[in-house]
Design a protein around this motif. Structure first.
Motif, PDB file in Angstrom:
ATOM      1  N   VAL A  84      42.066  46.595  28.908  1.00  0.00           N
ATOM      2  CA  VAL A  84      41.923  45.184  28.520  1.00  0.00           C
ATOM      3  C   VAL A  84      40.684  44.853  27.693  1.00  0.00           C
ATOM      4  CG1 VAL A  84      43.201  44.484  30.598  1.00  0.00           C
ATOM      5  CG2 VAL A  84      40.702  44.367  30.619  1.00  0.00           C
ATOM      6  N   TYR A  88      44.788  46.157  35.228  1.00  0.00           N
ATOM      7  CA  TYR A  88      43.874  45.465  34.314  1.00  0.00           C
ATOM      8  C   TYR A  88      42.528  46.178  34.262  1.00  0.00           C
ATOM      9  CZ  TYR A  88      47.481  41.959  34.079  1.00  0.00           C
ATOM     10  OH  TYR A  88      48.691  41.325  33.851  1.00  0.00           O
ATOM     11  N   LYS A  94      40.554  42.555  24.538  1.00  0.00           N
ATOM     12  CA  LYS A  94      41.940  42.161  24.240  1.00  0.00           C
ATOM     13  C   LYS A  94      42.231  40.698  24.594  1.00  0.00           C
ATOM     14  CE  LYS A  94      43.940  46.207  23.284  1.00  0.00           C
ATOM     15  NZ  LYS A  94      44.663  46.495  22.051  1.00  0.00           N
ATOM     16  N   CYS A 126      38.146  41.551  29.049  1.00  0.00           N
ATOM     17  CA  CYS A 126      39.147  41.035  28.098  1.00  0.00           C
ATOM     18  C   CYS A 126      38.520  39.882  27.314  1.00  0.00           C
ATOM     19  CB  CYS A 126      40.421  40.594  28.814  1.00  0.00           C
ATOM     20  SG  CYS A 126      40.277  39.032  29.677  1.00  0.00           S
ATOM     21  N   ALA A 130      40.878  41.165  34.951  1.00  0.00           N
ATOM     22  CA  ALA A 130      40.882  41.318  33.489  1.00  0.00           C
ATOM     23  C   ALA A 130      39.583  40.788  32.891  1.00  0.00           C
ATOM     24  CB  ALA A 130      42.086  40.576  32.894  1.00  0.00           C
TER      25      ALA A 130
END
Ligand code: MLT
Length: 228
Positions: free
Chosen positions: A87, A82, A90, A37, A32
């Motif tokens: 992602v 992921y 996020k 992310c 991620a």
């Protein structure tokens, strides 16, 4: 520490911690982070995850129970989920059976690094440039030893061994890693959590989680939040 139960914070005041849950929480967190992310917020329970979601309505709810997607959550715990598309930018609120539990235990440490086989080269490089003491904390499985986490700890110990004084436990992990390194996938595929994941359809995850040095990222967990 081969299990979170072995982690007694009084012994490790001032240490940095490295947390490992190869199958699959730390591999998913690392994935991620490399895919952009904003942050991962690891929590122990589904209830906590839902409470935090109320504060971050745009966040993704992620994690697993018994290896499977939690009803109503956006993502399970497969690193394949992921993706950058899912992602990027996020906040991910994540709860898993063992991985996020181990992270919450390690949270008392000065700084907590997230390790999987995938980002082992990056974490090694970073730690080789620090002078601080390090405790490696394996998430294990419901309080028990997990082969894959111990082997990843052993890989790190092996790579740090030219500069670090290893504890007896770290030296044992190193020896285990050296013994298994040539045949890692075959050996780990027989382990209990790998067998369970394979039985519920995640054989590809097991193989992916054992790939070494594929992701260049060193996520750090501080103040309850993981960032790259
Ligand atoms: C865990 O935290 O227990 C694991 O990551 C379980 C899994 O999804 O394989």
């Amino acid at each position: 520490c081969f299990t979170p139960n072995d982690f007694n914070y009084d012994e490790y005041i001032g240490y940095n911690a490295v947390v490992i849950d190869v199958l699959r929480a730390t591999t998913s967190i690392v994935t991620a982070c490399v895919n952009g992310c904003e942050r991962v917020i690891p929590v122990k329970t589904v209830e906590e995850a839902l409470e935090i979601k109320a504060k971050y309505p745009d966040a993704l709810l992620a994690g697993e129970r018994k290896g499977l997607l939690i009803p109503g959550f956006d993502l399970g715990n497969s690193p394949y989920e992921y993706t950058e598309e899912q992602v990027v930018g996020k906040t991910i609120i994540m709860t898993t059976t063992n991985g996020t539990l181990a992270l919450s235990k390690a949270a008392v440490a000065h700084r907590v690094y997230i390790l999987a086989f995938a980002n082992a080269a990056s974490v090694t490089k970073l730690l080789l440039n620090t002078q601080e003491d390090i405790v490696i904390l394996c998430a294990g499985s419901e309080g028990q030893f997990s082969l894959e986490d111990a082997l990843c700890a052993g890989l790190l110990a092996d790579r740090l061994s030219s500069k670090a004084i290893l504890s007896d436990t770290a030296a044992a992990a190193q020896a285990m890693y050296r013994d298994f390194a040539a045949d890692l996938l075959k050996k780990v595929a027989k382990s209990s959590h790998a067998q369970y994941l394979i039985s519920i359809g995640f054989a590809n995850d097991v193989a992916l989680c054992l790939e070494q040095d594929t992701l260049a990222v060193t996520p750090v967990f501080t103040n309850g939040v993981v960032t790259a």
